[in-house]
Enzyme design. Structure first.
Site, mmCIF file in Angstrom:
data_model
loop_
_atom_site.group_PDB
_atom_site.id
_atom_site.type_symbol
_atom_site.label_atom_id
_atom_site.label_comp_id
_atom_site.label_asym_id
_atom_site.label_seq_id
_atom_site.Cartn_x
_atom_site.Cartn_y
_atom_site.Cartn_z
ATOM 1 N N GLY A 1 -9.414 0.715 -1.668
ATOM 2 C CA GLY A 1 -8.221 1.434 -2.128
ATOM 3 C C GLY A 1 -8.487 2.171 -3.436
ATOM 4 N N GLY B 1 -11.301 -3.305 7.933
ATOM 5 C CA GLY B 1 -11.978 -2.086 8.391
ATOM 6 C C GLY B 1 -11.072 -0.909 8.711
ATOM 7 N N HIS C 1 -15.581 -7.814 44.013
ATOM 8 C CA HIS C 1 -16.843 -8.528 43.810
ATOM 9 C C HIS C 1 -17.997 -7.545 43.674
ATOM 10 C CE1 HIS C 1 -14.262 -10.888 46.622
ATOM 11 N NE2 HIS C 1 -14.402 -11.761 45.654
HETATM 12 P P1 ADP Z 1 -4.693 -3.493 4.693
HETATM 13 O O1 ADP Z 1 -5.210 -4.347 3.581
HETATM 14 O O2 ADP Z 1 -3.295 -3.836 5.072
HETATM 15 O O3 ADP Z 1 -5.638 -3.437 5.833
HETATM 16 P P2 ADP Z 1 -5.799 -0.988 3.787
HETATM 17 O O4 ADP Z 1 -7.084 -1.478 4.325
HETATM 18 O O5 ADP Z 1 -5.391 0.387 4.187
HETATM 19 O O6 ADP Z 1 -4.616 -1.993 4.083
HETATM 20 O O7 ADP Z 1 -5.878 -0.965 2.215
HETATM 21 C C1 ADP Z 1 -6.618 -1.903 1.497
HETATM 22 C C2 ADP Z 1 -6.504 -1.541 0.017
HETATM 23 O O8 ADP Z 1 -5.147 -1.672 -0.372
HETATM 24 C C3 ADP Z 1 -7.270 -2.454 -0.872
HETATM 25 O O9 ADP Z 1 -8.592 -2.020 -1.000
HETATM 26 C C4 ADP Z 1 -6.489 -2.384 -2.164
HETATM 27 O O10 ADP Z 1 -6.959 -1.341 -2.967
HETATM 28 C C5 ADP Z 1 -5.111 -2.010 -1.726
HETATM 29 N N1 ADP Z 1 -4.170 -3.131 -1.908
HETATM 30 C C6 ADP Z 1 -3.956 -4.157 -1.096
HETATM 31 N N2 ADP Z 1 -2.994 -4.961 -1.598
HETATM 32 C C7 ADP Z 1 -2.598 -4.393 -2.767
HETATM 33 C C8 ADP Z 1 -1.624 -4.714 -3.778
HETATM 34 N N3 ADP Z 1 -0.871 -5.800 -3.667
HETATM 35 N N4 ADP Z 1 -1.502 -3.877 -4.811
HETATM 36 C C9 ADP Z 1 -2.262 -2.780 -4.923
HETATM 37 N N5 ADP Z 1 -3.186 -2.424 -4.009
HETATM 38 C C10 ADP Z 1 -3.347 -3.220 -2.951
HETATM 39 MG MG MG Z 2 -7.594 -2.825 5.692
#
Ligand code: ADP
Ligand code: MG
Length: 570
Positions: free
Chosen positions: A554, A395, A217
């Site tokens: 990505g 994120g 507490h």
């Molecule tokens: P998560 O989406 O699992 O959190 P990340 O954040 O590391 O993985 O990566 C996100 C990136 O992955 C996206 O910005 C995109 O460019 C790429 N991405 C997600 N799905 C696909 C897909 N089916 N084909 C190509 N790139 C993809």
């Molecule tokens: Mg992600």
């Protein structure tokens, strides 16, 4: 801060009501608290416990077969009354007498004492027993004046199992007292808890500090100090408890790592790794480990460690089955696997099955250098990539790319040192990238490096044309695994312009270096242009509108990688 609250003054009663509603198979309401909803053996000693609410699973969560017979519930952090204890004791009585076991707080001592008197006046055999496990609350030579904290559960558990075995009230009291003399707890607090309806915490621990030995507490601790790492805290807790090893203890222990309300299970497991290692290093036989929330204080931040020093009797009683809302111990449904059945805990070792040709080994060395610089650039851009991904995703793109590329560098370095050619180095790097990075991009990058490696082989010269073929294979593998189309707003949107420009430059007779520069420029432009798109793949598609106006993470990281290679290609 408590957010789910109606009228704060109704909070204690409503939480008990909800608990009962959700646990009808374990408990029935009675004035002052709850008693078991199941039949007990006639003549059995009944054990009731209780105290203020706000400490769940203490105390209602422990009512049921093999554990206590009833729990008396007070207001938040304040003792229930003597008449409530009387009412619960009366309902719990099976004819074998009643033990009221509680945590040695002044209010509890007074109220439970009054309750005991009233039960005695009705002709019941009644004993009161206190748990005094908190080593911070009084010196060792006054251990039986200490307050009780998370050790309440194991002490009550062992005494209750003794009652369940049919021991009489004196014998059960004997077990309670022996158990209490062999249970010790030490804890630290990181932040105070907030009473329902209040806007300020009950007490504060300065940021980055911890209160060592702080009571549940907010009762004063021994001192405040820097918080340190999980390992540091594990060391502090273990060392203190080892100083208090009871006389005659043979080294068998149960360790209970308890979260005080705001500690996450993940944090507790991280800490427990170190707790268990330290206990084993001290030569103790760790019979059982428990990690979770056993005695909380609303949303208080902190952990406590309890050691239960077993003997034969206490071990039997501790391990005896019980079945309550919050604490269960069931016999295993199936035989355990024999000790000699073990599984690989490491990923498959990286091996070079066949050495690469001289040319391919030289190329593999360059690949390692590029991967190392790629990792450095990803580290430098980790936060930015994370922020981009947080706009519509989760994120983690920066973290994932950094983790994956670091694993890839390590794998490729190791393989190259053993004579790997380009294929072996890249395939190993791809495997490790996807293992470590996780996430969609981790799987895609893992497959991409593997595809590029397979296109290069371990023998061939890695000239501009070979690189063009490998990069086309890389992009195709992303498409076949991820299924993305151009315009879906993924890394693919940067990769197609990249590889097209690269192939164009090579076809025009330009050098690999020039081709990388052309590709990198195309990837950078396309990644920027991806801001206009709406995501159709990956996590971002759910909140796709939010992403408009921001480049795809990505695609952005792909362009960064392409530029990094281009800058160092000659
Ligand atoms: P998560 O989406 O699992 O959190 P990340 O954040 O590391 O993985 O990566 C996100 C990136 O992955 C996206 O910005 C995109 O460019 C790429 N991405 C997600 N799905 C696909 C897909 N089916 N084909 C190509 N790139 C993809
Ligand atoms: Mg992600």
């Amino acid at each position: 801060m408590t957010k789910l609250v109606n009228d704060p003054s109704d909070f204690p009663a409503q939480l008990v009501e909800g608990f009962i509603e959700a646990n009808r198979r374990y408990v029935r309401p009675v004035f002052g608290g709850v008693v078991r909803a199941t039949k007990s053996t006639p003549g059995k000693v009944a054990i009731i416990t209780g105290g203020g609410t706000g400490h769940y699973p203490a105390f209602t969560g422990w009512v049921g077969a093999g554990l206590v017979d009833g729990a008396v519930t007070g207001n938040i952090f304040s003792s229930p009354s003597g008449s409530q204890a009387y009412s619960v004791g009366k309902a719990a009585d099976q004819g074998g007498g009643v033990i009221i076991g509680f945590l040695n707080y002044a209010g509890d001592v007074l109220h439970f004492g009054q309750g005991a008197e009233r039960l005695r006046a009705d002709g019941l055999e009644v004993r009161t027993c206190v748990v005094t496990d908190d080593v911070a609350s009084a010196p060792m030579d006054q251990w039986n004046t200490r307050r009780g904290i998370a050790g309440g559960l194991p002490v009550l558990k062992m005494a209750s199992a003794a009652a369940e075995e049919g021991m009489n009230i004196d014998e059960v009291v004997g077990v309670f007292e022996k158990a209490n003399s062999r249970v010790r707890t030490f804890g630290v607090a990181f932040s105070g808890c907030t009473l329902p309806g209040a806007s300020e915490a009950l007490f504060e621990v300065p940021a980055g500090q911890m209160g060592v030995g702080l009571g549940v507490h907010g009762e004063p601790g021994i001192y405040e100090t820097e918080r340190g790492t999980a390992d540091d805290i594990a060391g502090l807790l273990v060392d203190k408890l080892l100083e208090e090893r009871p006389d005659g203890a043979d080294g068998r222990v149960v360790a209970v790592l308890n979260g005080l309300g705001a500690a996450k299970y993940e944090e507790l497991f991280v800490t427990y790794t170190s707790v268990a290692a330290r206990l084993r290093k001290a030569g103790l036989d760790l019979v059982e480990g428990e990690v979770g929330e056993f005695m909380t204080s609303l949303d208080m931040g902190g952990v406590s460690l309890t050691l239960i020093w077993l003997d034969d009797e206490l071990e039997r009683l501790y391990l005896a089955p019980c079945d309550t809302a919050a604490y269960k111990r069931a016999p295993l449904m199936h035989e355990p696997l024999p000790d000699d059945v073990t599984f690989n805990v490491e990923p498959e070792a990286l091996t070079v099955r066949r050495e690469g040709s001289e040319a391919s080994r030289a190329a593999a060395k360059h690949i390692v250098e590029h991967l190392r610089r790629i990792n450095e650039q990803l580290v430098a851009n980790e936060a930015r990539l994370g922020e981009l991904d947080a706009i519509a995703g989760d994120g983690d793109h920066g973290i994932g790319m950094v983790r994956g590329s670091r694993a890839a560098v390590e794998a490729a370095e190791e393989l190259v040192a053993s004579g790997a050619g380009a294929q072996t180095a890249l395939v190993g790097a791809g495997d490790r990238w996807s293992e470590r990075a996780g996430g969609a991009s981790g799987a895609l990058w893992g497959a991409a490096l593997t595809a590029a490696g397979n296109a290069l082989g371990d023998d061939d010269e890695v000239d501009a044309a070979a690189q063009a073929r490998a990069l086309r294979a890389l992009v195709s593998s992303i498409q076949s695994l991820g299924g993305a189309e151009l315009g879906d707003k993924t890394m693919f949107d940067a990769q197609i312009p990249f590889v097209t420009a690269f192939e164009g430059a090579v076809a025009a007779g330009e050098s690999a270096s020039a081709a990388w520069k052309a590709g990198a420029q195309a990837a950078t432009d396309a990644a920027e242009a991806s801001a206009e798109l709406e995501p159709k793949r990956g996590r971002a598609r759910v909140l796709s509108q939010r992403s408009v106006g921001h480049a795809d993470p990505g695609a952005t990281s792909f362009a960064l990688i392409a530029r990094t290679v281009a800058e160092h290609c000659d």
